[in-house]
Design an enzyme around this catalytic site. Structure first.
Site, PDB file in Angstrom:
ATOM      1  N   CYS A   9      74.123  72.211 -17.070  1.00 18.85           N
ATOM      2  CA  CYS A   9      75.079  71.057 -16.715  1.00 18.85           C
ATOM      3  C   CYS A   9      76.287  71.658 -17.731  1.00 18.85           C
ATOM      4  O   CYS A   9      76.513  72.125 -18.730  1.00 18.85           O
ATOM      5  CB  CYS A   9      74.573  68.954 -17.108  1.00 18.85           C
ATOM      6  SG  CYS A   9      76.453  68.332 -17.386  1.00 18.85           S
ATOM      7  N   CYS A  20      79.784  69.824  -6.740  1.00 18.85           N
ATOM      8  CA  CYS A  20      79.998  70.084  -5.877  1.00 18.85           C
ATOM      9  C   CYS A  20      79.237  70.696  -4.756  1.00 18.85           C
ATOM     10  O   CYS A  20      78.425  72.464  -4.107  1.00 18.85           O
ATOM     11  CB  CYS A  20      81.026  71.179  -5.893  1.00 18.85           C
ATOM     12  SG  CYS A  20      82.573  71.353  -4.558  1.00 18.85           S
ATOM     13  N   CYS A  23      81.026  74.683  -4.256  1.00 20.16           N
ATOM     14  CA  CYS A  23      81.521  75.649  -5.110  1.00 20.16           C
ATOM     15  C   CYS A  23      79.785  75.586  -5.659  1.00 20.16           C
ATOM     16  O   CYS A  23      79.291  76.449  -6.852  1.00 20.16           O
ATOM     17  CB  CYS A  23      82.733  75.766  -5.750  1.00 20.16           C
ATOM     18  SG  CYS A  23      82.295  74.092  -7.528  1.00 20.16           S
ATOM     19  N   ASP A 308      37.905   9.093 -67.455  1.00 20.85           N
ATOM     20  CA  ASP A 308      36.011   8.864 -68.317  1.00 20.85           C
ATOM     21  C   ASP A 308      36.600   7.219 -68.483  1.00 20.85           C
ATOM     22  O   ASP A 308      35.291   7.719 -69.200  1.00 20.85           O
ATOM     23  CB  ASP A 308      36.604  10.045 -69.432  1.00 20.85           C
ATOM     24  CG  ASP A 308      35.252  10.667 -69.272  1.00 20.85           C
ATOM     25  OD1 ASP A 308      34.777  10.778 -68.824  1.00 20.85           O
ATOM     26  OD2 ASP A 308      35.319  10.603 -70.844  1.00 20.85           O
ATOM     27  N   ASP A 688      41.895  22.376 -78.294  1.00 18.00           N
ATOM     28  CA  ASP A 688      42.484  22.462 -77.007  1.00 18.00           C
ATOM     29  C   ASP A 688      43.142  23.620 -78.589  1.00 18.00           C
ATOM     30  O   ASP A 688      43.083  24.768 -78.172  1.00 18.00           O
ATOM     31  CB  ASP A 688      43.584  21.886 -77.825  1.00 18.00           C
ATOM     32  CG  ASP A 688      44.372  20.590 -78.541  1.00 18.00           C
ATOM     33  OD1 ASP A 688      43.697  20.866 -79.717  1.00 18.00           O
ATOM     34  OD2 ASP A 688      45.300  20.519 -78.656  1.00 18.00           O
TER      35      ASP A 688
END
Length: 989
Positions: A9, A20, A23, A308, A688
């Protein structure tokens, strides 16, 4: 690809065909359509129209080509080309690049002739100019198409920025340590060292300068001062490296996601209650509701309530709570309200419309408040009904007797109220699981109070849900920050931090305390100073509530990254320079050896069995080993091996419930490691402290998390008697640990995993009640000095004055710098100092004697649960007085010092002005004691400023008898003075 001899291209260089016919000018299909869209229909080379036949060669010059699967002419009409171009343009607008369309190779026939070239004004061929413009426009088209495609596929700029930020946050740490500024910490440490030096010089002066005229008073004061200095060292040096922490909850969400597909770890909540008449069910219900409404994926939250006391009142109130949660939970999450305990949310005196822009909020809030008031009426009706127990016992709604009518002899009970298979909220969404648990109790079995109840919950939750993390709360501590669980997960689920973390402890914060905090209920100095200091070492101590545990740590395992044990063990950190000839075995090694002996004996017995497979033998031995530690439950043992938690998908819910009933049977823990190495540790009423200490000895570390909005809030006993009984319970637990094998003075040296400053803090935790003995003696000294005219120090020299001033200044400066880096107020610090004296001369003294009697005579002390506040008036409980013998010692000290001050001034008035100088020192000493006991004095007066008669009588009687005996005996008069007096008496002047 193009065939040989066919040019590419002329515009873009891609595959081309003859545009074309005259051409054979080469253009690709995309460029041809572009020309058609722009209205150019003439050839750039010859000037003829596209598609016009060559006059020389006629129609046969162009060979038909195959495009995809159809045959069409090379040059179609202009209308067709425009249509195709518009279609391609539409595709480009949609973000699809036009060049992605594939075309087949086209075969172009050779052209015999080419038309003449047309030139522009500059002499340059027109077709070349057009080709160049085509190429430029083609590049622009490509660039714009790429941008359009990228824009179509990419989110908006704001979202893209947020996505990039989330991706970055996902790889960032979930928390960070914020060290205390050096400008605050360096002077603080320097003053501590200076105070230590001054303290040594002060003791040198005190010991080398006795007061021979009052040797007993002097000796008593020196012993007390040395103990106070030792106690100060234990308390001060664990605060050497305080730190702050910051969490990033947004990074946690970015890393693990949110909603149903979230990767956040499941969490089991534990709530424990005993007596619903002393712990109002409405308070417990608010705690449960705040848990069910936390900001966390609902399928990853389970709430276990331990009853409990096996009270049907607790069971029925929990059933009502589960029903009300169907309305309350969606309301909380829809409007993101805080806190999510309805009693405390509706009682807030704030603008509840602030930041609430939803138009229906006011209407729904009003309706929700009405629903909550109706819910309260139902709960209060249940409480009123439970005030009088029927003779035949409680009957359930189906007519069957309540299994827990005898709280000391009843079967285990489990009821699942909500969850995946339970009722959904009014919006149709799933609710977190809510489970009622009451463990079996039978006569003759030791139940270990709260520690035993918590261990029962550990086993039940492992069978039913098995979340890898456990968060325990007292029944009167509600969730004040709905993101509290996420705050804890920022540490637990951070790969760089969480591997060695056994628990995350939150500070305790309280509601309903008087503004002046008369009895130091907030305990700000401990939670905002001591705990920050411990966080810079191996972590804070476990305080019994508001703590998120790693389940594997409760099972007695060590941290995954545990370093190798040292070759030799030492007895204490202070004798590390004197190694033993032979290393002693650690407790873990001895435990392993004993377990190996048991296994070898088991192997020997199994080998006697013929045809017994070796693999089956090893599996059986492994099972036996686990059963010795965890008990006879294969389901529970299997759950302990699942580090990430979860329940097998094939598990049958009904089977799991039966297994859960089995693991809470009263005899399950017999001949196991429960309470010894696994779970909450038995042996003290303050389980704890003992549980956290065992974890730290194994090498775990803990984290102290202080979010801006307090994670949990609770209620505290604000009247004097209840507050002193609470302190008595804590102190008795410390004495029990001191007299047990788990005493930090001699336990846990084998592995060398407990840092020495951390050990100092634990020693201080179990030694502080014994400070009551020197403290009481020291508080009585001012009155004795005033009554006898003696003093504990000789006449001060210049050097002695410097040591005294240096000590006082260092004490003041240390306190000021501590307030500076911790951020607490001077009023909180002063309240803490006052209650240290009040508790020391009352509750701590009783705890020491009760602990010793328990060890020697085996007398067990039963503590009743502290009743929660029920007075409707503001701070009404503050003025409630309850008689207790704990009040007698501090009252006697108060009366004694007041009598001493009066006697001192009377003696000074009679003796003349020369005695006023020494008097000021003695009076200041006495006023120091009275100022520290002033909150206690206000508590005795109550609302009507009246002290109970019995307290006044006992205190005045004891103080008077003590004063009269002291004056009569006068034991501190020197022998030389006695001799002189006798000689003078026999001499007739």
């Amino acid at each position: 690809m193009m065939e040989s001899g066919v040019p590419p291209c002329a515009a873009c260089g891609d595959d081309a065909h003859a545009a074309c016919r005259a051409c054979s000018y080469a253009l690709c299909k995309a460029c041809l359509d572009e020309d058609a869209a722009e209205g150019r229909t003439t050839c750039a080379r010859c000037g003829g129209e596209y598609g016009a036949p060559d006059p020389a060669h006629g129609q046969g010059a162009v060979v038909e080509e195959e495009v995809e699967e159809s045959h069409e002419p090379v040059a179609s009409g202009v209308r067709e080309r425009v249509t195709m171009a518009s279609q391609l343009s539409d595709h480009q607008d949609e973000g699809v690049h036009a060049r992605t369309m594939s075309t087949h190779a086209r075969t172009i026939s050779s052209v015999s002739g080419v038309g003449s070239e047309l030139n522009d004004e500059s002499g340059k061929p027109i077709w070349k100019n057009r080709v160049e413009s085509w190429k430029e426009k083609k590049k622009e088209k490509k660039a714009s198409a790429k941008k359009a495609a990228a824009k179509a596929q990419a989110p908006p700029v704001e979202e893209q920025i947020m996505d990039e930020k989330d991706l970055t946050d996902a790889y960032e740490p979930l928390s960070r340590i914020i060290p205390i500024s050096k400008n605050k910490l360096t002077p603080y440490r320097a003053v501590i060292i200076m105070r230590l030096v001054v303290l040594g010089l002060f003791f040198h002066y005190r010991i080398t300068n006795p007061v021979y005229s009052a040797f007993g008073l002097w000796m008593t004061s020196v012993i007390c001062e040395i103990w106070f200095g030792f106690s100060w060292i234990l308390d001060q040096f664990p605060k050497w490296c305080p730190i702050n922490r910051e969490t990033y909850v947004d990074r946690l969400i970015a890393r693990y996601g949110d909603g149903e597909d979230s990767g956040l770890a499941p969490v089991d909540f534990f709530v424990s209650t005993v007596d619903p008449l002393k712990e109002p069910p409405l308070i417990t219900a608010n705690t449960v509701l705040s848990i069910l409404a936390v900001d966390y994926p609902v399928e990853k939250i389970s709430c276990y309530v331990s009853d409990d006391g096996s009270a049907m009142l607790t069971f029925e109130s929990l059933a009502e709570t589960a029903e009300f949660a169907r309305r309350w939970v969606p309301f909380c999450k829809k409007y993101s309200i805080e806190p999510r305990a309805p009693e405390f949310y509706f009682s807030q005196k704030i603008d509840y419309l602030k930041d609430k822009i939803h138009p229906s909020f006011v209407k729904e809030r009003r309706a929700m408040k009405r629903d909550y008031e109706e819910y309260k009426v139902r709960i209060n009706a249940l409480v009123a009904k439970a005030q009088k127990t029927p003779e035949e016992g409680w009957i359930m709604q189906d007519g069957t007797p309540w299994p827990g009518n005898n709280p000391r002899d009843h079967p285990g009970m489990i009821q699942v109220f909500l969850g995946e298979t339970g009722a959904r909220d009014f919006d149709g969404n799933e609710l977190p699981r809510l489970v009622y648990v009451s463990r079996e109790k039978r006569p003759g079995y030791q139940h270990h109070k709260k520690a035993g109840a918590m261990n029962a919950l550990v086993r039940v939750s492992a069978v039913l849900t098995n979340a890898p993390y456990i968060l325990n709360l007292d029944c009167d501590h509600y969730v004040n920050n709905s993101k509290a669980v996420r705050e804890a997960m920022c540490f637990m689920m951070d790969p760089s931090v969480g591997r060695d973390v056994c628990y995350v402890q939150f500070p305790q914060r309280f509601d309903g305390i008087d503004r002046s905090d008369r009895y130091a209920n907030r305990n700000v100095v401990f939670f905002d100073v001591n705990m920050k200091g411990l966080d810079g070492l191996q972590g804070p101590v476990y305080v019994g509530t508001g703590c998120c545990f790693y389940r594997q740590a409760l099972y007695g395992y060590g941290p995954p990254s545990l370093p190798a044990l040292p070759k030799s063990s030492v007895c204490s950190w202070c004798c590390c320079c004197c190694p033993k000839k032979k290393a002693e075995k650690s407790e873990k090694e001895m435990h392993r050896d004993s377990r190996r002996e048991d296994l070898e004996s088991a192997i020997f017995n199994l080998r006697e069995i013929d045809n017994y497979d070796e693999y089956e033998r090893s599996m059986l031995i492994s099972q036996m080993s686990f059963e010795k530690s965890f008990g006879l439950s294969s389901v529970f043992i299997e759950s302990t091996l699942m580090e990430n938690g979860g329940v097998p998908e094939s598990a049958n819910p009904s089977t799991l419930i039966k297994e859960a009933i089995h693991v809470i049977s009263c005899g399950y823990e017999e001949k196991t490691e429960w309470g010894k190495e696994i779970g909450w540790i038995y042996g003290s009423v303050t389980e704890d402290i003992l549980t956290g200490f065992k974890m730290h000895c194994r090498g775990w570390r803990s984290i102290y998390c202080m979010p801006i909005r307090p994670a949990f809030k609770g209620s505290a006993p604000i009247n004097l008697s209840d507050r002193l009984h609470q302190v008595l319970r804590w102190a008795l637990g410390s004495v029990e640990i001191f007299l047990s094998r788990h005493c930090p003075l001699w336990y846990g040296y084998g592995g060398g995993r407990l840092k020495w400053l951390q050990r100092l803090s634990y020693i201080n935790t179990i030694v502080y009640p014994f400070t009551s003995l020197p403290l009481i003696a020291y508080c009585c000294l001012p009155a004795i000095c005033l009554l006898t005219g003696k003093f504990i120090i000789p006449t001060l020299s210049n050097a002695a004055t410097i040591w005294f001033l240096g000590l006082f200044i260092s004490i003041i400066v240390t306190s000021v710098l501590e307030l500076r880096w911790s951020g607490i107020g001077i009023e909180d610090w002063w309240r803490n100092e006052q209650f240290w004296v009040i508790g020391g001369v009352s509750a701590h003294l009783f705890a020491v004697f009760q602990g010793i009697l328990k060890m020697i005579a085996g007398l067990d002390t039963n503590f009743t649960v502290t009743a929660k506040a029920t007075d409707d008036t503001e701070f009404g409980e503050l003025y409630v007085f309850k008689w207790t013998t704990v009040l007698i010692p501090p009252t006697s000290i108060l009366v004694l010092n007041l009598v001493g001050v009066v006697a001192g001034f009377s003696d000074a008035l009679n003796s003349g002005y020369e005695s006023w100088g020494p008097l000021f020192g003695k009076v200041f000493f006495a006023m120091w004691v009275i100022m520290h006991l002033y909150p206690f004095l206000k508590g005795l007066m109550g609302r009507q400023n009246r002290t109970p008669t019995i307290v006044v009588l006992w205190s005045v009687l004891l103080a008077s008898v003590f004063s009269l005996l002291w004056v009569k005996i006068d034991p501190f008069i020197g022998s030389s003075e006695t001799t002189t007096t006798n000689s003078c008496a026999n001499f007739d002047c």
